[in-house]
Design an enzyme around this catalytic site. Sequence first.
Site, PDB file in Angstrom:
ATOM      1  N   ARG A  48      57.287  95.552  23.191  1.00 45.62           N
ATOM      2  CA  ARG A  48      56.473  95.902  22.161  1.00 45.62           C
ATOM      3  C   ARG A  48      55.202  95.257  22.229  1.00 45.62           C
ATOM      4  O   ARG A  48      54.045  95.763  21.790  1.00 45.62           O
ATOM      5  CB  ARG A  48      56.815  94.591  20.931  1.00 45.62           C
ATOM      6  CG  ARG A  48      58.489  95.026  20.705  1.00 45.62           C
ATOM      7  CD  ARG A  48      58.725  94.365  19.577  1.00 45.62           C
ATOM      8  NE  ARG A  48      59.607  92.969  20.400  1.00 45.62           N
ATOM      9  CZ  ARG A  48      59.520  91.654  19.580  1.00 45.62           C
ATOM     10  NH1 ARG A  48      59.426  91.607  18.225  1.00 45.62           N
ATOM     11  NH2 ARG A  48      60.069  91.166  20.251  1.00 45.62           N
ATOM     12  N   ASN A  66      62.107  95.423  17.627  1.00 49.57           N
ATOM     13  CA  ASN A  66      63.535  95.131  18.178  1.00 49.57           C
ATOM     14  C   ASN A  66      64.170  95.715  17.149  1.00 49.57           C
ATOM     15  O   ASN A  66      63.896  95.846  15.498  1.00 49.57           O
ATOM     16  CB  ASN A  66      63.911  94.603  18.500  1.00 49.57           C
ATOM     17  CG  ASN A  66      62.749  94.382  19.957  1.00 49.57           C
ATOM     18  OD1 ASN A  66      62.817  95.124  20.819  1.00 49.57           O
ATOM     19  ND2 ASN A  66      62.802  92.545  19.995  1.00 49.57           N
TER      20      ASN A  66
END
Length: 121
Positions: A48, A66
């Site tokens: 990320r 996620n």
Amino acid sequence: MTNHDDFAHLVLQHRDRAQGDAPSKRLMTMAVVQRVFVTGKVQNTGFRDWAVRRAQEFGVTGWVRNLKDGRIEMLVAGEDDAVTAMTEACRQGPPLARVDHLEANADGERVPKGFTKRFTA
């Protein structure tokens, strides 16, 4: 450099040249929005944070998060070539990741300014 890095480098060069040209001379490309799902060993790898940095480099907006099933989900919006470059970069991901599959589809969601990291969904 990998092929993905070569492609990304060319996109950034194109963007920089286009930004320096007069508006009438710029190569205009269509804005697109894609929802991207990345499968593999992609969580707990810095994916990320890596995606946020790459999005800034490519000049795309959207978000990354996620998913509880172990995948990464992203919404990526911007010029067609920049979105393509971001998606292609995600096929490899950061050094600790192993990408087994990537699925990208057109999406109609409105995209926020910037590119943010969201909580798990």
